[in-house]
Design a protein around this motif. Structure first.
Motif, short mmCIF file in Angstrom:
data_model
loop_
_atom_site.label_atom_id
_atom_site.label_comp_id
_atom_site.label_asym_id
_atom_site.label_seq_id
_atom_site.Cartn_x
_atom_site.Cartn_y
_atom_site.Cartn_z
N UNK A 181 14.83 3.49 4.23
CA UNK A 181 16.17 3.90 3.79
C UNK A 181 16.73 2.94 2.75
N UNK A 182 16.31 1.69 2.79
CA UNK A 182 16.76 0.73 1.78
C UNK A 182 16.29 1.06 0.38
N UNK A 183 15.25 1.88 0.27
CA UNK A 183 14.74 2.30 -1.04
C UNK A 183 15.44 3.55 -1.55
N UNK A 184 16.20 4.21 -0.70
CA UNK A 184 16.91 5.42 -1.10
C UNK A 184 18.20 5.01 -1.80
N UNK A 185 18.36 5.45 -3.04
CA UNK A 185 19.53 5.08 -3.84
C UNK A 185 20.69 6.04 -3.58
N UNK A 186 20.37 7.34 -3.54
CA UNK A 186 21.43 8.33 -3.34
C UNK A 186 20.87 9.60 -2.72
N UNK A 187 21.78 10.41 -2.22
CA UNK A 187 21.43 11.71 -1.66
C UNK A 187 22.45 12.68 -2.24
N UNK A 188 21.95 13.77 -2.83
CA UNK A 188 22.84 14.71 -3.50
C UNK A 188 22.57 16.12 -3.01
N UNK A 189 23.64 16.82 -2.64
CA UNK A 189 23.53 18.20 -2.18
C UNK A 189 23.23 19.12 -3.35
N UNK A 190 22.44 20.16 -3.04
CA UNK A 190 22.11 21.19 -4.02
C UNK A 190 21.99 22.49 -3.24
#
Length: 128
Positions: free
Chosen positions: A27-36
């Motif tokens: 999870x530390x490598x995940x920068x962002x999460x964006x809905x689509x």
């Protein structure tokens, strides 16, 4: 070891199913999460994954792992935030590692306070 490196090394992993395989991502490598629509984009600096999941469900699960909601369709990893700039509209512009920028809407600007354990400098943080 720097604070960000320490946070990433102690970070939890998430399992995602991609093209018939199960990948384990820190999870530390995940920068962002964006809905689509009915999907979300889980974004790392080098890659992105499209997953069928609700952003509300993901936001609830990842809140304790350092992710904050900055828009109705965007979550960011607080350890990846590099800069915040106020806009004349009362919203903010937030930049994450890799240079991607997002708008922080007025509804979610109160969440910016959790970006740092403490704030230093002159003046006060404008989130009220």
């Amino acid at each position: 070891m720097g604070l960000q490196a320490l946070a990433k090394s102690q970070c939890s992993r998430v399992a995602i199913k991609v093209r018939g395989k199960i990948l384990f991502i820190n999870l530390g490598d995940v920068v962002s999460i964006q809905a689509n629509g009915k999907y979300i984009w889980l974004r790392r600096n080098a890659s992105s994954y499209l997953l069928r999941e609700s952003i509300s469900v993901v936001a609830e699960r990842l809140e304790t792992h350092g992710f904050i909601r900055i828009h109705r369709s965007v979550l960011v990893n607080t350890s990846c935030v590099e800069e915040i700039r106020p806009l004349s509209t009362g919203e903010y512009r937030l930049r994450v590692e890799g240079g991607k920028e997002y708008t922080v809407t007025r509804t979610y600007k109160k969440n910016l306070k959790s970006l740092a354990e403490f704030w230093i400098g002159t003046g006060t943080f404008p989130c009220g």
